[in-house]
Design a protein around this motif. Structure first.
Motif, PDB file in Angstrom:
ATOM      1  N   TYR A  79       0.890  -1.637   0.157  1.00 34.95           N
ATOM      2  CA  TYR A  79       0.120  -0.056  -0.032  1.00 34.95           C
ATOM      3  C   TYR A  79       0.724   0.859   0.215  1.00 34.95           C
ATOM      4  O   TYR A  79       1.519   1.766   0.430  1.00 34.95           O
ATOM      5  CB  TYR A  79      -1.149   0.138   1.184  1.00 34.95           C
ATOM      6  N   THR A  81       1.500   5.462  -0.248  1.00 36.90           N
ATOM      7  CA  THR A  81       0.167   6.499  -0.279  1.00 36.90           C
ATOM      8  C   THR A  81       1.280   8.255  -0.331  1.00 36.90           C
ATOM      9  O   THR A  81       1.920   7.887   0.410  1.00 36.90           O
ATOM     10  CB  THR A  81      -1.105   7.066   0.264  1.00 36.90           C
ATOM     11  N   VAL A 116      -4.258   7.780   8.254  1.00 41.22           N
ATOM     12  CA  VAL A 116      -4.240   6.781   6.784  1.00 41.22           C
ATOM     13  C   VAL A 116      -4.744   5.431   7.685  1.00 41.22           C
ATOM     14  O   VAL A 116      -3.820   4.811   8.955  1.00 41.22           O
ATOM     15  CB  VAL A 116      -2.659   6.786   6.613  1.00 41.22           C
TER      16      VAL A 116
END
Length: 141
Positions: A79, A81, A116
């Motif tokens: 993941y 970001t 997050v």
């Protein structure tokens, strides 16, 4: 020629400049804690290429620049970001000197997102993995 003594107005102006310089920096500092959670938990958190811990945790980040955050867990896709900086609005309170200080230290910014909460996607099982799982089940019977 006698030396000029500072007037009370000059002292008040100087005191105000010093007191208000870096106002946003004094209000919320140069770092911001970002809450990082994941499913599955106990995933590795990588901030700007450096491992900083495992989920869940709060990660202290400099407000001065944007960051890349990755969350890794075996058997799952990574993941990724971007944590971006945005104007906090508080930097306008300190005048020109304060604005300069706040922009240099990062105090003029907030980081977004402020938290997050990542759900990692499981990688598909490969033929070798399925075969290994099958042989483990047979040997355990």
């Amino acid at each position: 020629m006698p030396k000029k003594r500072p007037t009370s107005q000059s002292l008040i102006a100087l005191t105000s400049i010093v007191a208000l310089s870096g106002c946003a920096t004094m209000i919320h500092g140069t770092h911001q804690d970002i809450s990082v959670k994941s499913n599955p938990a106990d995933s590795t958190i990588v901030l700007d290429g450096k491992t900083v811990g495992t989920t869940p945790m709060k990660v202290s980040m400099s407000r001065k620049h944007p960051h890349t955050l990755m969350i890794k867990h075996p058997g799952y896709y990574i993941y990724k970001t971007e944590i971006k900086k945005s104007s906090s609005g508080a930097e306008d309170l300190g005048g020109l000197v304060g604005m300069g200080v706040d922009h240099m230290t990062g105090g003029a910014y907030n980081l977004v997102p402020s938290k997050v909460d990542a759900t990692l996607l499981r990688k598909p099982l490969t033929g070798a993995t399925v075969q290994n799982l099958g042989s483990q089940n047979k040997s355990g019977s």
